[in-house]
Design a protein around this motif. Structure first.
Motif, PDB file in Angstrom:
ATOM      1  N   THR A 193       0.856  -1.132   0.016  1.00  0.00           N
ATOM      2  CA  THR A 193      -0.022   0.001  -0.196  1.00  0.00           C
ATOM      3  C   THR A 193       0.864   1.246   0.008  1.00  0.00           C
ATOM      4  N   GLU A 194       0.592   2.195  -0.910  1.00  0.00           N
ATOM      5  CA  GLU A 194       1.347   3.411  -0.801  1.00  0.00           C
ATOM      6  C   GLU A 194       0.548   4.503  -1.009  1.00  0.00           C
ATOM      7  N   ILE A 195       0.920   5.776  -0.585  1.00  0.00           N
ATOM      8  CA  ILE A 195       0.235   6.961  -0.762  1.00  0.00           C
ATOM      9  C   ILE A 195       1.198   7.929  -1.521  1.00  0.00           C
ATOM     10  N   VAL A 196       0.477   8.388  -2.706  1.00  0.00           N
ATOM     11  CA  VAL A 196       1.337   9.362  -3.619  1.00  0.00           C
ATOM     12  C   VAL A 196       0.574  10.428  -3.812  1.00  0.00           C
ATOM     13  N   ASP A 197       1.283  11.599  -4.444  1.00  0.00           N
ATOM     14  CA  ASP A 197       0.492  13.029  -4.555  1.00  0.00           C
ATOM     15  C   ASP A 197      -0.167  12.927  -5.748  1.00  0.00           C
ATOM     16  N   TYR A 198      -1.375  12.958  -5.788  1.00  0.00           N
ATOM     17  CA  TYR A 198      -2.504  12.748  -6.827  1.00  0.00           C
ATOM     18  C   TYR A 198      -1.901  13.751  -7.931  1.00  0.00           C
ATOM     19  N   ASP A 199      -1.608  15.131  -7.414  1.00  0.00           N
ATOM     20  CA  ASP A 199      -1.425  16.109  -8.651  1.00  0.00           C
ATOM     21  C   ASP A 199      -0.377  15.797  -9.421  1.00  0.00           C
ATOM     22  N   LYS A 200       0.727  14.989  -9.076  1.00  0.00           N
ATOM     23  CA  LYS A 200       1.736  14.815  -9.892  1.00  0.00           C
ATOM     24  C   LYS A 200       1.607  13.642 -10.756  1.00  0.00           C
ATOM     25  N   ILE A 201       0.269  13.041 -10.815  1.00  0.00           N
ATOM     26  CA  ILE A 201       0.114  12.088 -11.782  1.00  0.00           C
ATOM     27  C   ILE A 201      -0.200  12.623 -13.119  1.00  0.00           C
ATOM     28  N   LYS A 202       0.177  12.237 -14.011  1.00  0.00           N
ATOM     29  CA  LYS A 202      -0.210  12.911 -15.584  1.00  0.00           C
ATOM     30  C   LYS A 202      -0.832  11.799 -16.391  1.00  0.00           C
ATOM     31  N   GLY A 203      -1.828  12.248 -16.809  1.00  0.00           N
ATOM     32  CA  GLY A 203      -2.913  11.286 -17.545  1.00  0.00           C
ATOM     33  C   GLY A 203      -3.366  10.156 -16.680  1.00  0.00           C
ATOM     34  N   VAL A 204      -3.635   9.077 -17.270  1.00  0.00           N
ATOM     35  CA  VAL A 204      -4.411   7.909 -16.645  1.00  0.00           C
ATOM     36  C   VAL A 204      -3.339   6.915 -15.910  1.00  0.00           C
ATOM     37  N   LEU A 205      -3.607   6.497 -14.860  1.00  0.00           N
ATOM     38  CA  LEU A 205      -2.949   5.674 -14.089  1.00  0.00           C
ATOM     39  C   LEU A 205      -3.206   3.839 -14.849  1.00  0.00           C
ATOM     40  N   ARG A 206      -2.099   3.257 -15.048  1.00  0.00           N
ATOM     41  CA  ARG A 206      -2.419   2.084 -15.685  1.00  0.00           C
ATOM     42  C   ARG A 206      -1.399   1.108 -14.731  1.00  0.00           C
ATOM     43  N   VAL A 207      -1.924  -0.204 -14.657  1.00  0.00           N
ATOM     44  CA  VAL A 207      -1.234  -1.226 -14.327  1.00  0.00           C
ATOM     45  C   VAL A 207      -0.930  -2.282 -15.340  1.00  0.00           C
ATOM     46  N   ARG A 208       0.366  -2.455 -15.443  1.00  0.00           N
ATOM     47  CA  ARG A 208       1.017  -3.324 -16.567  1.00  0.00           C
ATOM     48  C   ARG A 208       2.336  -4.270 -16.024  1.00  0.00           C
ATOM     49  N   LYS A 209       2.701  -5.054 -17.116  1.00  0.00           N
ATOM     50  CA  LYS A 209       4.178  -5.941 -16.920  1.00  0.00           C
ATOM     51  C   LYS A 209       5.121  -4.918 -17.017  1.00  0.00           C
ATOM     52  N   PRO A 210       6.343  -5.353 -16.229  1.00  0.00           N
ATOM     53  CA  PRO A 210       7.285  -4.699 -16.597  1.00  0.00           C
ATOM     54  C   PRO A 210       7.993  -4.409 -18.320  1.00  0.00           C
ATOM     55  N   GLU A 211       8.121  -3.423 -18.755  1.00  0.00           N
ATOM     56  CA  GLU A 211       8.715  -3.162 -20.103  1.00  0.00           C
ATOM     57  C   GLU A 211      10.104  -3.025 -20.165  1.00  0.00           C
ATOM     58  N   THR A 212      10.825  -3.245 -21.300  1.00  0.00           N
ATOM     59  CA  THR A 212      12.222  -3.046 -21.617  1.00  0.00           C
ATOM     60  C   THR A 212      12.628  -1.719 -21.389  1.00  0.00           C
ATOM     61  N   GLY A 213      13.607  -1.314 -20.673  1.00  0.00           N
ATOM     62  CA  GLY A 213      13.853   0.274 -20.624  1.00  0.00           C
ATOM     63  C   GLY A 213      13.386   0.878 -19.249  1.00  0.00           C
ATOM     64  N   ASP A 214      12.350   0.051 -18.804  1.00  0.00           N
ATOM     65  CA  ASP A 214      11.691   0.721 -17.223  1.00  0.00           C
ATOM     66  C   ASP A 214      12.872   1.227 -16.515  1.00  0.00           C
ATOM     67  N   SER A 215      12.410   2.473 -15.843  1.00  0.00           N
ATOM     68  CA  SER A 215      13.356   2.663 -14.744  1.00  0.00           C
ATOM     69  C   SER A 215      12.318   3.552 -13.799  1.00  0.00           C
ATOM     70  N   ILE A 216      13.179   3.786 -12.542  1.00  0.00           N
ATOM     71  CA  ILE A 216      12.343   4.359 -11.552  1.00  0.00           C
ATOM     72  C   ILE A 216      13.142   5.482 -10.713  1.00  0.00           C
ATOM     73  N   VAL A 217      12.572   6.501 -10.388  1.00  0.00           N
ATOM     74  CA  VAL A 217      13.224   7.619  -9.790  1.00  0.00           C
ATOM     75  C   VAL A 217      13.531   7.241  -8.271  1.00  0.00           C
ATOM     76  N   ILE A 218      14.945   7.262  -7.678  1.00  0.00           N
ATOM     77  CA  ILE A 218      15.302   6.820  -6.559  1.00  0.00           C
ATOM     78  C   ILE A 218      15.739   7.538  -5.570  1.00  0.00           C
ATOM     79  N   ASN A 219      16.005   8.841  -5.980  1.00  0.00           N
ATOM     80  CA  ASN A 219      16.332   9.999  -5.166  1.00  0.00           C
ATOM     81  C   ASN A 219      15.815  11.437  -5.454  1.00  0.00           C
TER      82      ASN A 219
END
Length: 460
Positions: free
Chosen positions: A365-391
């Protein structure tokens, strides 16, 4: 104020007729005690039956219990049937992210509606829900709406009749109501929280309105009269906007819920500014199911799109987005779309931040800033090149590296859920939340995301 004045107001506004059942919300305060006495005095004159409802919010301890006992004894004295509910408002507020004030109002009206629906089902008679709003409440509402931004509807304040809800005391001031009870020799309860300035409405009541009366003693009466005049003007605007939407708008419906409303911009431009605002507000209400928290700012954001070039979009309250495609305006609910192949269930809940600290110890369970979301939320499998901001400097890590570092089984990696928006990876449930979407000091709205895998979450 006398009983004849009240009877005239009830009849002029078409509130009650012979054969009705009145479900009356009674808190024990001066307004509701007066309402119960008034309804009891007129029940044989007009010809209706009364059922009182009291909700103990479980907030004020012994004081709330005192109020409940007072209302029960009053109803017994007047020979009126009563239903009393104990509802854990603080618990509901914490669970839903609403304020106690919001949660209390919702639960009260839900309780009134349950009793009303039972009567309709069992008797087939028309049922009206009577609440004790008065002239001062009307003025407080108008000032509150003006301060936070509103349309003409907000300037009209509280309506005497809205669907099956009636307000027989709306024309009367709080002082008049207390004088009426004094003449009856009737006591009432005082809610200690109404004497505090912690809540916005109480600050309006105890600070702003007295200041307005210093300017002009008749300020409350004048604002009330202006609001009633505005209601008449608004009724015409509301009618014109409704006719436009009925003639030109198209709705998308899924599982009996409206998920999108679209309409052509060219005939929309022929409406007056006020009619355009009302049309947008009515369309948003179809999607959200309510108008609360939709302000003048939000309406102007949508109107700006209709006057600009194609391709623009904005995010609005209640998961609604608005965009212009060619000569068409589209308002739609932003979903959390589950792509095929992802096991488990995702839940989401949007709520306002009110200065509280929000955190979760559950890594699914996570709580995120709603206003930082751009467009539509989606749930998918990992894709080649996916990365995540870590700092907080924007540094990134490839999801493939994240899986390796956290020793995620290679087979599981292929179908591990990844929550994304139109721009970036937001969350890898159980593993990492993007630093770019975390709450910060400027956050005003949040969305709670929860991932539930059938049979239980891994390592939980």
């Amino acid at each position: 104020m006398n009983i004849k004045d009240i009877e005239s107001f009830i009849r002029d506004e078409g509130m009650l007729k012979e054969g009705d059942i009145v479900v009356a919300g009674i808190s024990g305060g001066a307004d509701s005690v007066c309402l119960l006495h008034v309804l009891n005095s007129l029940k044989d004159v007009i010809g209706y039956d009364i059922h009182a409802v009291h909700v103990n919010h479980m907030i004020r301890g012994a004081e709330a219990d005192r109020d409940e006992e007072f209302v029960k004894k009053l109803c017994e004295k007047l020979g009126i049937e009563i239903s009393a509910f104990h509802i854990d408002i603080p618990g509901i507020a914490k669970k839903t992210g609403m304020s106690c004030e919001e949660a209390g109002r919702k639960e009260r009206y839900d309780a009134f509606a349950r009793i009303a629906q039972d009567y309709v089902k069992n008797t087939g008679r028309r049922v009206r829900i009577a609440v004790a709003h008065n002239k001062d409440d009307m003025v407080e509402t108008v000032i509150f709406n003006m301060a936070r931004g509103t349309s003409l509807k907000g300037l009209a304040g509280i309506r005497p009749v809205r669907e099956n809800i009636i307000r027989p005391l709306l024309f009367a001031g709080r002082d008049e109501i207390e004088s009426y009870l004094e003449e009856l020799g009737e006591s009432y309860c005082t809610d200690s929280t109404n004497l505090e300035d912690d809540y916005t409405r109480n600050r309006i009541r105890h600070v702003i309105i007295p200041a307005l009366k210093d300017i002009n003693q008749g300020a409350v009466d004048h604002i009330y009269s202006a609001a009633r005049d505005t209601e008449d003007v608004y009724a015409g605007i509301e009618k014109k906007a409704a006719e436009y939407l009925a003639s030109f708008s198209t709705q998308s419906i899924q599982d009996d819920i409206v998920t999108a409303v679209s309409f052509p911009i060219i005939p929309f431009e022929l409406l007056s500014d006020a009619e355009q605002s009302e049309a947008v507000l009515a369309a948003m209400e179809k999607l959200a199911g309510k108008r609360k928290d939709i302000t003048r700012k939000h309406i102007d954001m949508v109107l700006d799109i209709t006057r600009g070039s194609s391709g623009r979009s904005v995010h609005l309250p209640y998961d609604i987005s608005a965009r212009r495609t060619g000569d068409t305006l589209i308002l739609e609910v932003r979903g959390c779309e589950d792509n095929q192949g992802i096991e488990g269930t995702f839940k989401k809940e949007v709520f306002e931040l009110r200065g509280e600290t929000h955190f979760t110890k559950n890594k699914y369970t996570e709580i995120v800033d709603y206003d930082k979301i751009k467009g539509v939320l989606r749930v998918r499998k990992p894709e080649t090149g996916d990365s995540i901001v870590i700092n907080d400097k924007g540094g990134r890590k490839k999801l493939s590296k994240l899986f390796t570092d956290l020793k995620v089984d290679r087979v599981m990696r292929e179908s591990w859920p990844v929550v994304v928006d139109d721009r970036d990876v937001i969350w890898v449930p159980g593993l990492r939340l993007s630093e770019a979407y975390k709450l910060d000091k400027s956050s005003t709205k949040a969305i709670r995301l929860e991932y539930i895998l059938e049979g239980g979450n891994p390592d939980e």
